[in-house]
Design a protein around this motif. Sequence first.
Motif, short mmCIF file in Angstrom:
data_model
loop_
_atom_site.label_atom_id
_atom_site.label_comp_id
_atom_site.label_asym_id
_atom_site.label_seq_id
_atom_site.Cartn_x
_atom_site.Cartn_y
_atom_site.Cartn_z
N ALA A 423 0.85 -1.31 0.04
CA ALA A 423 0.09 0.13 -0.14
C ALA A 423 0.82 1.41 -0.08
O ALA A 423 0.74 2.17 -0.44
N ARG A 424 1.88 0.99 1.04
CA ARG A 424 2.72 2.49 0.90
C ARG A 424 3.46 2.78 -0.68
O ARG A 424 3.66 3.43 -0.92
N ALA A 425 4.00 1.36 -0.90
CA ALA A 425 4.55 1.45 -2.28
C ALA A 425 4.35 2.43 -3.38
O ALA A 425 4.29 2.72 -4.11
N ALA A 426 3.07 1.86 -3.12
CA ALA A 426 1.20 1.95 -4.45
C ALA A 426 1.83 3.45 -4.01
O ALA A 426 1.87 4.61 -5.57
N GLU A 427 1.42 4.30 -2.97
CA GLU A 427 1.16 5.31 -2.45
C GLU A 427 2.64 7.02 -3.40
O GLU A 427 2.92 7.21 -3.50
N VAL A 428 3.72 6.14 -3.25
CA VAL A 428 5.51 6.47 -3.16
C VAL A 428 5.12 6.57 -4.66
O VAL A 428 5.34 7.48 -5.30
N ASP A 429 5.03 5.23 -5.65
CA ASP A 429 4.38 5.65 -7.01
C ASP A 429 3.52 6.31 -7.54
O ASP A 429 4.04 6.80 -8.83
N ALA A 430 2.85 6.78 -6.93
CA ALA A 430 1.67 7.88 -7.06
C ALA A 430 2.59 9.16 -7.70
O ALA A 430 2.51 9.90 -8.11
N ASP A 431 3.30 9.51 -5.88
CA ASP A 431 4.12 10.67 -5.88
C ASP A 431 4.99 10.64 -7.28
O ASP A 431 5.43 11.76 -7.57
N LEU A 432 5.59 9.40 -7.83
CA LEU A 432 6.43 9.69 -8.85
C LEU A 432 5.93 9.15 -10.12
O LEU A 432 6.35 9.63 -11.07
#
Length: 446
Positions: A423-432
Amino acid sequence: MTETAHAARTAERDCPECGEPVAEGGKYVTWCAACDWNVDPGLEDEETPGRIERVRRRLAQRYGEQLLADLADLADPAAGAEPGAAADGARPGTRRGVAGWCATALAVAVHGVTVALLAGGLWLLVGCWGRGALPVLGGLLIGVAVVLRPRFARLPKDEGHRAVLRPADAPRLFALLDEVAATVGTTGVRAVVIDAGFNASVSAYGIRQHRVLRIGLSLWEVLSPQERIALLGHEFGHYAHGDTRHSLLVGGAFQSLDTWRYTLAPAPAHSLVEDFANLMTALPRLLVDGLLVLLEHLTLRQSQRAEYLADSTAARTAGAEAAAGLMDRLLIGESVAGALRRESVAARTRIGGAARREDPAEGLWERLTAHAASVPEHEYERLRRVAERRGHQVDSTHPPTHLRHRRLTRGAPGGALIVLDAARAAEVDADLAEARRSVARELVRG
């Protein structure tokens, strides 16, 4: 995969050297694990390095092996030691040693030449005004001093092939960076530069030396979430451990010496005058080469020690398995670069299915991730053996990759201080996401 393709992939033949069965490598190199037949078919094509680079490689191999033995008494890389703690309990960044002080003194001497040129040029220009050609000579000396002056790095500009992010642009990414930095025992960064490279690095820019992290998407995208934490732990470990080589003083001296070396490089001689000019610069050129080798010798051991300690930081932060996995990923850089070149050619020529996609950049990173995931274990093993034969390293400041991998895998597996869940990896990917799209478009355009 069809049965025919599977059969071709698993077909075996006898090794021409030792007679042991050898599995066909398919699109990868076919080699023998028993005797290393054909393990490194590209060795003949490797470009012969120059004199200075050969010295750097020899020193890197020697110091890498010595340090691996010296650090054997250090706590297990994955153990929960205090971030940045050295074998004797001292902070690694504070251990300058005799070599470090000698490097600092040599750097001061190099910069002293620049100051002397500037001072002498000003004296000739102002104090000898009207005395023939002396002011002209003074102007030339000032110009040389300006060329050799230490320079502050600048924050790269936000362009199509590169994105510059700040906390307001990617709050969840920077929150993760701050957490990793705090775990390591240091502070976060002011900005993150996203580009297409197969690398990552930390540096500082401006007079106030603000911190910046550079992330190459070609590397970032082929890493698992936990390997990304290892990468960040390693890079922030550099801030925690320090490195004389990358200080303003010593780093500027390297820059000045490289400039001298470029200026004094022999030019193609087509006349006696050019032959004479090359002859006159031969001795200064040898002197500069000698100073570069000496400064390399004085700083390389400390730089490689900082790399090993940064690897330890990565193992504590993300776990030894993730840190060792990161070392393996560094070995497939050429394969990843080849996959990106094929994507670019396919996009421009509309072959290989690219014509069916409205935007060839769409899904580029996912396809690159799938390519990296398809690399079989026997290819990784071959690349490890090639790395050991060639002394592969990221650059001359890094210990050979196989030694770093060996250190990370020889101890008991350790737990991770930070776990990046899906879930947190997906949030970071969204920022990128926007940076990923813009860099992908530039890549497929070639």
